[in-house]
Design a protein around this motif. Structure first.
Motif, mmCIF file in Angstrom:
data_model
loop_
_atom_site.group_PDB
_atom_site.id
_atom_site.type_symbol
_atom_site.label_atom_id
_atom_site.label_comp_id
_atom_site.label_asym_id
_atom_site.label_seq_id
_atom_site.Cartn_x
_atom_site.Cartn_y
_atom_site.Cartn_z
ATOM 1 N N UNK A 26 -31.737 -16.941 13.524
ATOM 2 C CA UNK A 26 -30.985 -15.847 12.887
ATOM 3 C C UNK A 26 -31.760 -14.550 12.988
ATOM 4 N N UNK A 27 -33.069 -14.687 12.999
ATOM 5 C CA UNK A 27 -33.905 -13.490 13.090
ATOM 6 C C UNK A 27 -33.696 -12.793 14.448
ATOM 7 N N UNK A 28 -33.788 -13.625 15.505
ATOM 8 C CA UNK A 28 -33.570 -13.083 16.858
ATOM 9 C C UNK A 28 -32.173 -12.470 16.988
ATOM 10 N N UNK A 29 -31.209 -13.151 16.398
ATOM 11 C CA UNK A 29 -29.830 -12.679 16.452
ATOM 12 C C UNK A 29 -29.703 -11.314 15.784
ATOM 13 N N UNK A 30 -30.356 -11.217 14.630
ATOM 14 C CA UNK A 30 -30.301 -9.951 13.895
ATOM 15 C C UNK A 30 -30.947 -8.824 14.697
ATOM 16 N N UNK A 31 -32.064 -9.163 15.342
ATOM 17 C CA UNK A 31 -32.744 -8.163 16.168
ATOM 18 C C UNK A 31 -31.842 -7.692 17.322
ATOM 19 N N UNK A 32 -31.098 -8.643 17.881
ATOM 20 C CA UNK A 32 -30.172 -8.291 18.964
ATOM 21 C C UNK A 32 -29.074 -7.362 18.440
ATOM 22 N N UNK A 33 -28.624 -7.651 17.222
ATOM 23 C CA UNK A 33 -27.568 -6.814 16.634
ATOM 24 C C UNK A 33 -28.058 -5.375 16.468
ATOM 25 N N UNK A 34 -29.303 -5.258 15.964
ATOM 26 C CA UNK A 34 -29.877 -3.922 15.784
ATOM 27 C C UNK A 34 -29.985 -3.213 17.133
ATOM 28 N N UNK A 35 -30.418 -3.990 18.134
ATOM 29 C CA UNK A 35 -30.636 -3.410 19.452
ATOM 30 C C UNK A 35 -29.333 -2.829 20.044
ATOM 31 N N UNK A 36 -28.222 -3.532 19.840
ATOM 32 C CA UNK A 36 -26.966 -3.075 20.440
ATOM 33 C C UNK A 36 -26.085 -2.253 19.495
ATOM 34 N N UNK A 39 -28.106 1.860 14.504
ATOM 35 C CA UNK A 39 -27.953 3.325 14.527
ATOM 36 C C UNK A 39 -28.524 3.959 15.787
ATOM 37 N N UNK A 40 -29.630 3.314 16.301
ATOM 38 C CA UNK A 40 -30.192 3.850 17.543
ATOM 39 C C UNK A 40 -30.005 2.869 18.698
ATOM 40 N N UNK A 41 -28.975 2.031 18.565
ATOM 41 C CA UNK A 41 -28.748 0.985 19.559
ATOM 42 C C UNK A 41 -27.991 1.499 20.783
ATOM 43 N N UNK A 42 -27.710 0.518 21.681
ATOM 44 C CA UNK A 42 -27.083 0.852 22.960
ATOM 45 C C UNK A 42 -25.717 1.507 22.783
ATOM 46 N N UNK A 43 -24.953 1.080 21.771
ATOM 47 C CA UNK A 43 -23.637 1.680 21.544
ATOM 48 C C UNK A 43 -23.747 3.128 21.115
ATOM 49 N N UNK A 44 -24.735 3.366 20.246
ATOM 50 C CA UNK A 44 -24.942 4.736 19.792
ATOM 51 C C UNK A 44 -25.263 5.636 20.991
ATOM 52 N N UNK A 45 -26.061 5.087 21.936
ATOM 53 C CA UNK A 45 -26.398 5.833 23.143
ATOM 54 C C UNK A 45 -25.126 6.183 23.937
ATOM 55 N N UNK A 46 -24.239 5.154 24.048
ATOM 56 C CA UNK A 46 -22.993 5.372 24.788
ATOM 57 C C UNK A 46 -22.169 6.502 24.171
ATOM 58 N N UNK A 47 -22.131 6.507 22.856
ATOM 59 C CA UNK A 47 -21.332 7.516 22.168
ATOM 60 C C UNK A 47 -21.843 8.921 22.476
ATOM 61 N N UNK A 48 -23.167 8.984 22.700
ATOM 62 C CA UNK A 48 -23.723 10.307 22.984
ATOM 63 C C UNK A 48 -23.158 10.884 24.301
ATOM 64 N N UNK A 49 -22.729 9.949 25.187
ATOM 65 C CA UNK A 49 -22.219 10.405 26.481
ATOM 66 C C UNK A 49 -20.786 10.939 26.423
ATOM 67 N N UNK A 50 -20.151 10.754 25.244
ATOM 68 C CA UNK A 50 -18.787 11.245 25.028
ATOM 69 C C UNK A 50 -18.618 12.689 25.447
ATOM 70 N N UNK A 51 -19.679 13.460 25.189
ATOM 71 C CA UNK A 51 -19.624 14.898 25.451
ATOM 72 C C UNK A 51 -19.262 15.230 26.909
ATOM 73 N N UNK A 52 -19.571 14.280 27.808
ATOM 74 C CA UNK A 52 -19.313 14.558 29.227
ATOM 75 C C UNK A 52 -17.837 14.319 29.599
ATOM 76 N N UNK A 53 -17.072 13.757 28.678
ATOM 77 C CA UNK A 53 -15.668 13.441 28.989
ATOM 78 C C UNK A 53 -14.744 14.599 28.669
#
Ligand code: DAH
Length: 343
Positions: A26-36, A39-53
């Motif tokens: 569960x610990x590893x799973x939680x870490x994966x959740x944070x990673x993706x 707040x500073x995860x991969x999805x948040x990064x994607x949202x930053x690219x919205x500006x280019x659309x």
């Protein structure tokens, strides 16, 4: 542009799904959740690219992102449930109880050394007809002082020595007032013992503001100092051993006449001289004497018909002598290491 972003989103979703499925705890799973999804995860990064659309692309992409997040949330919960179940099963297997093992040994209780001394004194004097009486710890001034012939200007009445409850009541400073209660309430002949707590404003290595005494009293016809000495000699020999001697030293107490203090030959060194008896060969035990006729009269007893003797001593002191305890405060500290020694 949109297409490229959506591709990216897909890849991130795939990576996240993989990470969720492959998490081993569960610990590893939680870490994966944070990673993706953090707040500073991969999805948040994607949202930053919205500006280019472009303006039309933005809501479309936003919708894709939300759908992807929803799917991942579901996968996360699935994985979490699976891992929790697995972990619980592992734990149950690992922590299996062996019901045949013996339980922990329960701690045994033991009597307090002061109770041991009281019980022993009571048992010894019961052999010659004494029985126990108890009195209140909050005493009327009359019982604690007046009836015992302690005059108003006596030093023991000083605020420095006595705890006053109000102008008329004190925490009893000795067990002697039990003499008065007994004389008032019972018919002679009497042989009574009164063990109990007493209180004085005093505190150091050998004084505690709350300590214990035992009072003894006999009331009968034709009682003399010889009876008193015989009784105390019997008592001391039973308590400390038959080879010990008792001696009287003349003294003064307002409630006895004549009065004496009684000592016994040192039970530790048998009279040869040691630290306990300060090399004198004797240890002080307590006070005693024939009951002052004034005391009998205060309690409504006719001194021409009845006489008596009384004695009193500190229980802590007896326990110190008997068990070699060095500091009187140990008796009240409730330290299990001290108390265990008397089991
Ligand atoms: N009440 C005395 C005290 O606390 C001890 C005492 C002395 C008691 C003489 C007696 C007695 O009964 O006769 O110091």
């Amino acid at each position: 542009m949109l297409k490229e972003q959506v591709e990216r989103l897909k890849r991130v979703e795939e990576e996240a799904t993989e990470a969720f499925v492959e998490a081993l705890s569960s610990r590893q799973l939680y870490e994966a959740k944070v990673k993706f999804l953090g707040k500073q995860g991969a999805f948040a990064e994607l949202m930053k690219l919205m500006g280019r659309l472009s303006a039309e692309e933005k809501p479309q992409f936003g919708k894709e992102v939300n759908l992807s997040k929803q799917r991942l949330e579901g996968r996360y919960q699935e994985a979490e449930l699976k891992l929790k179940k697995q972990e619980m099963e592992e734990r149950l297997a690992r922590e299996s109880l062996d019901l045949t093992l013996p339980g922990p040994e329960p701690l045994g209780g033991a009597r307090h050394p002061l109770s041991l001394v009281i019980n022993e004194v009571v048992e010894i004097l019961a052999k010659i007809g004494y029985s126990v009486r108890l009195g209140p710890q909050i005493e009327g001034d009359w019982f604690n002082f007046e009836a015992l012939n302690i005059p108003p200007d006596h030093p023991s009445r000083d605020l420095q020595d006595t705890f006053y409850i109000d102008s008329n009541h004190v925490l009893r400073t000795h067990t002697s007032p039990v003499q008065i209660h007994t004389l008032l309430n019972e018919k002679p002949p009497l042989r009574v013992l009164a063990p109990g707590s007493v209180f004085r404003c005093d505190s150091d290595v050998s004084h505690s503001p709350n300590f214990h005494q035992i009072e003894g009293m006999l009331l009968d016809k034709k009682v003399s100092m010889a009876d008193l000495k015989g009784t105390l000699a019997f008592f001391i020999k039973e308590l400390f051993g038959s080879s010990l001697k008792v001696r009287f030293r003349p003294s003064f107490f307002p409630f006895t006449e004549p009065s004496a203090e009684f000592d016994c030959s040192c039970p530790i060194c048998k009279g040869k001289g040691c630290r306990m008896c300060k090399n004198s060969g004797w240890v002080e035990i307590g006070g005693c004497g024939l009951i002052n006729p004034k005391v009998l009269m205060h309690a409504g007893v006719d001194p021409k018909q009845w006489q008596g003797f009384a004695f009193g001593f500190g229980i802590e002191r007896m326990a110190i002598i008997k068990y070699g305890v060095e500091d009187i405060r140990l008796f009240n500290e409730n330290d299990i290491r001290f108390l265990r020694q008397f089991e």
